[in-house]
Design a protein around this motif. Structure first.
Motif, mmCIF file in Angstrom:
data_model
loop_
_atom_site.group_PDB
_atom_site.id
_atom_site.type_symbol
_atom_site.label_atom_id
_atom_site.label_comp_id
_atom_site.label_asym_id
_atom_site.label_seq_id
_atom_site.Cartn_x
_atom_site.Cartn_y
_atom_site.Cartn_z
ATOM 1 N N PHE A 85 0.814 -1.218 0.000
ATOM 2 C CA PHE A 85 0.000 0.000 0.000
ATOM 3 C C PHE A 85 0.852 1.275 0.000
ATOM 4 O O PHE A 85 0.353 2.357 0.337
ATOM 5 C CB PHE A 85 -0.951 0.015 1.199
ATOM 6 C CG PHE A 85 -2.106 -0.929 1.076
ATOM 7 C CD1 PHE A 85 -3.142 -0.656 0.191
ATOM 8 C CD2 PHE A 85 -2.149 -2.096 1.833
ATOM 9 C CE1 PHE A 85 -4.215 -1.528 0.068
ATOM 10 C CE2 PHE A 85 -3.217 -2.972 1.717
ATOM 11 C CZ PHE A 85 -4.251 -2.702 0.836
ATOM 12 N N THR A 86 2.111 1.167 -0.391
ATOM 13 C CA THR A 86 2.976 2.341 -0.429
ATOM 14 C C THR A 86 2.329 3.432 -1.284
ATOM 15 O O THR A 86 1.806 3.171 -2.363
ATOM 16 C CB THR A 86 4.362 1.977 -1.010
ATOM 17 O OG1 THR A 86 4.956 0.990 -0.173
ATOM 18 C CG2 THR A 86 5.280 3.193 -1.071
ATOM 19 N N GLY A 87 2.340 4.648 -0.747
ATOM 20 C CA GLY A 87 1.732 5.779 -1.431
ATOM 21 C C GLY A 87 0.285 6.014 -1.019
ATOM 22 O O GLY A 87 -0.287 7.031 -1.383
ATOM 23 N N TRP A 88 -0.292 5.121 -0.338
ATOM 24 C CA TRP A 88 -1.674 5.274 0.133
ATOM 25 C C TRP A 88 -1.649 5.599 1.630
ATOM 26 O O TRP A 88 -0.707 5.259 2.346
ATOM 27 C CB TRP A 88 -2.457 3.969 -0.068
ATOM 28 C CG TRP A 88 -2.700 3.569 -1.491
ATOM 29 C CD1 TRP A 88 -1.801 3.539 -2.513
ATOM 30 C CD2 TRP A 88 -3.941 3.128 -2.019
ATOM 31 N NE1 TRP A 88 -2.380 3.107 -3.650
ATOM 32 C CE2 TRP A 88 -3.711 2.841 -3.376
ATOM 33 C CE3 TRP A 88 -5.214 2.948 -1.515
ATOM 34 C CZ2 TRP A 88 -4.712 2.384 -4.217
ATOM 35 C CZ3 TRP A 88 -6.200 2.486 -2.345
ATOM 36 C CH2 TRP A 88 -5.957 2.222 -3.694
ATOM 37 N N ASP A 89 -2.708 6.222 2.107
ATOM 38 C CA ASP A 89 -2.818 6.489 3.551
ATOM 39 C C ASP A 89 -2.925 5.182 4.345
ATOM 40 O O ASP A 89 -2.587 5.136 5.521
ATOM 41 C CB ASP A 89 -4.039 7.361 3.844
ATOM 42 C CG ASP A 89 -3.845 8.804 3.404
ATOM 43 O OD1 ASP A 89 -2.675 9.203 3.181
ATOM 44 O OD2 ASP A 89 -4.847 9.532 3.295
ATOM 45 N N THR A 90 -3.367 4.131 3.677
ATOM 46 C CA THR A 90 -3.505 2.826 4.338
ATOM 47 C C THR A 90 -2.150 2.339 4.855
ATOM 48 O O THR A 90 -2.069 1.759 5.934
ATOM 49 C CB THR A 90 -4.100 1.795 3.363
ATOM 50 O OG1 THR A 90 -5.344 2.294 2.881
ATOM 51 C CG2 THR A 90 -4.309 0.466 4.030
ATOM 52 N N ALA A 91 -1.089 2.569 4.082
ATOM 53 C CA ALA A 91 0.243 2.135 4.501
ATOM 54 C C ALA A 91 0.655 2.824 5.804
ATOM 55 O O ALA A 91 1.159 2.176 6.729
ATOM 56 C CB ALA A 91 1.263 2.430 3.399
ATOM 57 N N ALA A 92 0.420 4.134 5.882
ATOM 58 C CA ALA A 92 0.762 4.874 7.097
ATOM 59 C C ALA A 92 -0.086 4.393 8.272
ATOM 60 O O ALA A 92 0.412 4.249 9.394
ATOM 61 C CB ALA A 92 0.557 6.365 6.883
ATOM 62 N N ALA A 95 1.228 0.986 9.443
ATOM 63 C CA ALA A 95 2.500 1.153 10.161
ATOM 64 C C ALA A 95 2.253 1.691 11.570
ATOM 65 O O ALA A 95 2.855 1.212 12.547
ATOM 66 C CB ALA A 95 3.424 2.089 9.385
ATOM 67 N N LYS A 96 1.340 2.658 11.685
ATOM 68 C CA LYS A 96 1.027 3.225 12.998
ATOM 69 C C LYS A 96 0.355 2.175 13.892
ATOM 70 O O LYS A 96 0.682 2.045 15.080
ATOM 71 C CB LYS A 96 0.123 4.437 12.840
ATOM 72 C CG LYS A 96 -0.161 5.160 14.132
ATOM 73 C CD LYS A 96 -0.970 6.414 13.907
ATOM 74 C CE LYS A 96 -1.231 7.115 15.220
ATOM 75 N NZ LYS A 96 -1.978 8.364 15.026
#
Length: 147
Positions: A85-92, A95-96
């Motif tokens: 999901f790099t580049g999407w808010d889902t990736a962040a 990770a959080k």
């Protein structure tokens, strides 16, 4: 002013429809409440050092390794999902959430370690207190004994 004058009803009970108040001081109530589950009734301290040792052993050999294994099992799939999901808010967000998960696992592991230490220390504490109490009942040696 007398007591009778304060109540406004000289010689009458406060609750006329209920039974008159009764008091018995020569025995305990039939059910004093509290429901002691300890054998021997209330007022007894029961401790089982072998069971405390067994519980600490279970924490050390079952719960702590199992918790570590479960926490580690989430690491690789989460990393893979974050890369996908790099580049999407889902990736962040993933990770959080994973960082929060790791923090919770660390807190749980610390709690398990604390409980394990407390269980192991309780037996020593109770044994030491028993020995100290026993020594306090030893007869005092008189200075005139043997003269």
């Amino acid at each position: 002013m007398s007591f009778e004058g304060d109540s406004g009803r000289s010689g009458q009970s406060a609750a006329p429809d209920g039974p008159p108040p009764r008091m018995r001081l020569n025995q305990l109530a039939a059910d004093p409440g509290g429901g002691s589950a300890a054998p021997g009734g209330p007022g007894l301290l029961a401790t089982a050092p072998p069971e405390k040792k067994k519980a600490a052993h279970t924490i050390e050999n079952v719960l702590q390794p199992g918790t570590t294994k479960a926490a580690d099992a989430a690491d690789e799939p989460t990393r893979t999902a974050v890369k996908a999901f790099t580049g999407w808010d889902t990736a962040a967000g993933l990770a959080k959430a994973h960082t929060h998960w790791d923090d919770q696992v660390k807190r749980l592991m610390a709690r398990l370690a604390s409980e394990k230490t407390a269980l192991r220390g309780a037996s020593t504490l109770f044994t030491g207190n028993d020995q100290l109490t026993g020594r306090s009942f030893q007869p005092v040696q008189s200075k005139v004994t043997g003269l």
